[in-house]
Design an enzyme around this catalytic site. Structure first.
Site, PDB file in Angstrom:
ATOM      1  N   GLU A 261       0.780  -1.284   0.050  1.00  0.00           N
ATOM      2  CA  GLU A 261      -0.270   0.045  -0.108  1.00  0.00           C
ATOM      3  C   GLU A 261       0.961   1.279  -0.061  1.00  0.00           C
ATOM      4  O   GLU A 261       0.843   2.125   0.824  1.00  0.00           O
ATOM      5  CB  GLU A 261      -0.716   0.057   1.173  1.00  0.00           C
ATOM      6  CG  GLU A 261      -1.650  -1.207   1.618  1.00  0.00           C
ATOM      7  CD  GLU A 261      -2.444  -1.187   2.820  1.00  0.00           C
ATOM      8  OE1 GLU A 261      -2.030  -0.572   3.643  1.00  0.00           O
ATOM      9  OE2 GLU A 261      -3.594  -2.032   2.921  1.00  0.00           O
ATOM     10  N   PRO A 262       1.535   1.774  -0.981  1.00  0.00           N
ATOM     11  CA  PRO A 262       2.526   2.869  -1.022  1.00  0.00           C
ATOM     12  C   PRO A 262       1.579   3.807  -1.412  1.00  0.00           C
ATOM     13  O   PRO A 262       0.811   3.965  -2.097  1.00  0.00           O
ATOM     14  CB  PRO A 262       3.406   2.487  -2.273  1.00  0.00           C
ATOM     15  CG  PRO A 262       2.686   1.503  -3.224  1.00  0.00           C
ATOM     16  CD  PRO A 262       1.835   0.603  -2.272  1.00  0.00           C
ATOM     17  N   ARG A 264       2.773   7.663   0.082  1.00  0.00           N
ATOM     18  CA  ARG A 264       3.807   8.949  -0.177  1.00  0.00           C
ATOM     19  C   ARG A 264       4.817   8.837  -1.321  1.00  0.00           C
ATOM     20  O   ARG A 264       5.035   9.561  -1.868  1.00  0.00           O
ATOM     21  CB  ARG A 264       4.729   8.921   1.128  1.00  0.00           C
ATOM     22  CG  ARG A 264       5.673  10.167   1.194  1.00  0.00           C
ATOM     23  CD  ARG A 264       6.733   9.880   2.569  1.00  0.00           C
ATOM     24  NE  ARG A 264       5.833   9.577   3.568  1.00  0.00           N
ATOM     25  CZ  ARG A 264       5.502  10.443   4.522  1.00  0.00           C
ATOM     26  NH1 ARG A 264       5.610  11.509   4.129  1.00  0.00           N
ATOM     27  NH2 ARG A 264       4.761  10.155   5.403  1.00  0.00           N
ATOM     28  N   TYR A 315       4.718  17.255  12.034  1.00  0.00           N
ATOM     29  CA  TYR A 315       5.838  16.433  12.066  1.00  0.00           C
ATOM     30  C   TYR A 315       7.342  16.712  12.169  1.00  0.00           C
ATOM     31  O   TYR A 315       8.189  15.949  11.736  1.00  0.00           O
ATOM     32  CB  TYR A 315       5.898  15.335  10.813  1.00  0.00           C
ATOM     33  CG  TYR A 315       4.458  14.628  10.739  1.00  0.00           C
ATOM     34  CD1 TYR A 315       3.772  13.891  11.259  1.00  0.00           C
ATOM     35  CD2 TYR A 315       3.935  14.881   9.464  1.00  0.00           C
ATOM     36  CE1 TYR A 315       2.582  13.333  11.036  1.00  0.00           C
ATOM     37  CE2 TYR A 315       2.604  14.466   8.990  1.00  0.00           C
ATOM     38  CZ  TYR A 315       1.929  13.606   9.615  1.00  0.00           C
ATOM     39  OH  TYR A 315       0.977  12.974   9.606  1.00  0.00           O
ATOM     40  N   CYS A 341      -2.161  32.853  12.511  1.00  0.00           N
ATOM     41  CA  CYS A 341      -1.645  33.517  13.800  1.00  0.00           C
ATOM     42  C   CYS A 341      -1.295  32.090  15.059  1.00  0.00           C
ATOM     43  O   CYS A 341      -2.012  31.864  15.707  1.00  0.00           O
ATOM     44  CB  CYS A 341      -2.969  34.175  14.450  1.00  0.00           C
ATOM     45  SG  CYS A 341      -2.938  35.670  13.496  1.00  0.00           S
ATOM     46  N   TYR A 371       0.423  14.136   1.434  1.00  0.00           N
ATOM     47  CA  TYR A 371      -0.111  14.683   2.620  1.00  0.00           C
ATOM     48  C   TYR A 371       0.238  16.092   2.598  1.00  0.00           C
ATOM     49  O   TYR A 371       0.422  16.911   3.722  1.00  0.00           O
ATOM     50  CB  TYR A 371       0.702  13.967   3.637  1.00  0.00           C
ATOM     51  CG  TYR A 371       0.664  12.362   3.663  1.00  0.00           C
ATOM     52  CD1 TYR A 371      -0.553  11.946   3.781  1.00  0.00           C
ATOM     53  CD2 TYR A 371       1.790  11.687   3.368  1.00  0.00           C
ATOM     54  CE1 TYR A 371      -0.797  10.305   3.886  1.00  0.00           C
ATOM     55  CE2 TYR A 371       1.649  10.311   3.449  1.00  0.00           C
ATOM     56  CZ  TYR A 371       0.422   9.727   3.469  1.00  0.00           C
ATOM     57  OH  TYR A 371       0.438   8.311   3.560  1.00  0.00           O
TER      58      TYR A 371
HETATM   59  C1  LIG Z   1      -1.153   5.895   5.339  1.00  0.00           C
HETATM   60  C2  LIG Z   1      -1.275   4.324   5.065  1.00  0.00           C
HETATM   61  C3  LIG Z   1      -0.589   3.860   4.010  1.00  0.00           C
HETATM   62  C4  LIG Z   1       0.421   4.522   3.122  1.00  0.00           C
HETATM   63  O1  LIG Z   1       1.435   5.044   3.862  1.00  0.00           O
HETATM   64  P1  LIG Z   1       2.794   5.760   3.252  1.00  0.00           P
HETATM   65  O2  LIG Z   1       3.756   6.158   3.903  1.00  0.00           O
HETATM   66  O3  LIG Z   1       2.076   7.026   2.548  1.00  0.00           O
HETATM   67  O4  LIG Z   1       3.313   4.708   2.059  1.00  0.00           O
HETATM   68  C5  LIG Z   1      -0.745   2.555   3.753  1.00  0.00           C
HETATM   69  N1  LIG Z   1      -1.550   1.612   4.478  1.00  0.00           N
HETATM   70  C6  LIG Z   1      -2.032   2.244   5.719  1.00  0.00           C
HETATM   71  C7  LIG Z   1      -3.085   1.469   6.486  1.00  0.00           C
HETATM   72  C8  LIG Z   1      -2.106   3.625   5.852  1.00  0.00           C
HETATM   73  O5  LIG Z   1      -2.555   3.869   6.910  1.00  0.00           O
END
Ligand SMILES: *Cc1c(COP(=O)(O)O)cnc(C)c1O
Length: 423
Positions: A261-262, A264, A315, A341, A371
């Site tokens: 699940e990439p 970023r 962050y 502000c 993000y």
């Molecule tokens: C945010 C998230 C991702 C993606 O994370 P990245 O750091 O953007 O790759 C994948 N899986 C889950 C469950 C997330 O919450």
């Protein structure tokens, strides 16, 4: 990218994304896993604009969601519901029913109560829900406190000790089609080694459970692939398959799909927040070019702010910041701040910019594609910014600005919704 030309057509601040960079990142991921039984799902929360999702979708990448709104945006981006999976500790009953009715490929359940809710919704729809059970492997990676999600005290997933209760619920509900496990241990992970422990423990758990759950056919190892915001080394996609094959090769051969699940990684580098300098103020004297602490602070006040890009505030995130024009002036340390502000409304401190930076100059805050827009707000009654997609020579306005006034037009309602609110 020709920022000066863009700024002639779009008033700052605005977001701009380079389609070719997104295509390249997608191609890099797809190529890395081409010979493996691996399926990719773009975590659309990084940037859920349908035009951006569409770029990933056209590379054959599915979508990883956390809400009904994201489902709708992913669908608008051309992702088939079967190529979507949904995470989240707080999926509502209505959201679950909606995505099930619309044929979502997989729901990753994060609590026992959610399993019951999914079962009830699926039973009502007279369908079966393909589910993954998200596990908190209690293994952390070396990332920021707020992006670490797999400590025992974090809200995500089920603990391994919850598995007997999971089995009991699944056994009770034929509407639950339990297909495997999922995990996600954090974001902005540096190297392959940091993921090894969690991948390994998830593969072991999967193998053990599959002995009694022969229908298991997927193991979701989450996202988190890091991006080099400030030039430090991060693993590239082609470094991951070796570890994944080592840990799950036997499963892949046996027909199990590894899901990733990439988020970023796909979009961060492709985006920038383009902002104008409103004024320069030297507080306590002009800064010394050697950065000596006795000198004053040069504030470069820009028209973008933390409500637009909150990552530095939230962050301590680093974003490269560059002047859009050439300058031969020597560099001095600057604090680049927005108009909001809050003293935390600062994009960078002690950041070197040419000494001749002046009002009207354009600054480009880079690596802001992930993000950025998705986390923005309208704090201080500020605009939600326009978004521009550049593809080759063509720039397209893919989202126009939304002003606080426009928001008011849809929210200044005076309908009485109850007469017993004061009971
Ligand atoms: C945010 C998230 C991702 C993606 O994370 P990245 O750091 O953007 O790759 C994948 N899986 C889950 C469950 C997330 O919450």
């Amino acid at each position: 990218m020709n920022y000066a030309a863009l700024c002639k057509s779009a008033p700052t601040p605005f977001w701009v994304y380079d389609a070719s960079i997104i295509r390249n990142r997608c191609a890099e991921l797809v190529r890395a896993f081409a010979d493996h039984n691996v399926k990719l799902y773009y975590a659309v929360k990084a940037n859920d604009h349908p035009a951006i999702v569409a770029l990933a979708a056209s590379a054959g990448i599915g979508a990883c969601l956390v809400s009904q709104g994201e489902f709708e945006r992913a669908q608008a981006g051309g992702v088939q519901p079967g190529a979507m999976l949904m995470n989240g500790v707080g999926k509502s009953r209505d959201e679950i029913a909606f995505v099930l009715a619309n044929g979502i490929g997989q729901l990753n359940a994060e609590s026992l109560a959610e399993l019951e809710t999914i079962a009830a919704a699926a039973e009502e729809l007279n369908t079966r829900a393909r589910i993954g059970v998200r596990i908190n492997p209690e293994i952390t990676a070396n990332t920021h406190d707020h992006t670490t999600v797999a400590r025992r005290t974090d809200k995500f997933g089920l603990l391994i000790e919850d598995l007997p209760a999971v089995r009991a619920i699944v056994a009770k509900h034929p509407a639950l089609d339990w297909r495997g496990f999922s995990c996600h241990i954090g974001s902005q992970i540096h190297g392959v080694a940091e993921l090894a422990a969690s991948y390994r423990s998830m593969a072991e758990l999967f193998r053990a459970e599959r002995k009694t759950q022969p229908q298991f056919d997927r193991l979701d190892l989450g996202g988190g692939f890091g991006v080099s915001y400030s030039g430090e080394r991060y693993a590239r996609p082609d470094e991951y398959p070796k570890l994944i094959a080592e840990v799950t090769g036997d499963l892949q051969k046996d027909g199990v799909t590894i899901q990733l699940e990439p988020g970023r990684f796909i979009v961060a580098e492709a985006g920038a927040l383009v902002t104008s300098v409103l004024r320069v103020k030297d507080s306590g004297g002009a800064p010394a070019s050697d950065g000596s602490p006795s000198a004053g602070t040069r504030f470069v006040i820009v028209d973008a702010a933390m409500n637009n890009l909150i990552r530095p505030t939230l962050y301590d995130a680093y974003h490269p910041i560059a002047l859009a024009r050439e300058s031969a002036a020597h560099y001095v340390p600057c604090t680049i701040a927005g108009p909001v502000c809050e003293s935390a409304d600062v994009f960078a401190r002690q950041r070197e910019l040419p000494e001749d930076v002046a009002a009207g100059d354009i600054l480009v805050i880079g690596f802001a594609g992930a993000y950025g827009a998705t986390m923005s707000s309208m704090y201080n009654a500020r605009d939600r910014l326009a978004e521009v997609l550049v593809d080759g020579k063509k720039a397209t306005l893919i989202r126009r600005v939304m002003t606080a006034k426009e928001l008011d037009e849809i929210t200044l309602a005076s309908d009485v919704i109850t007469r017993s609110a004061d009971d």
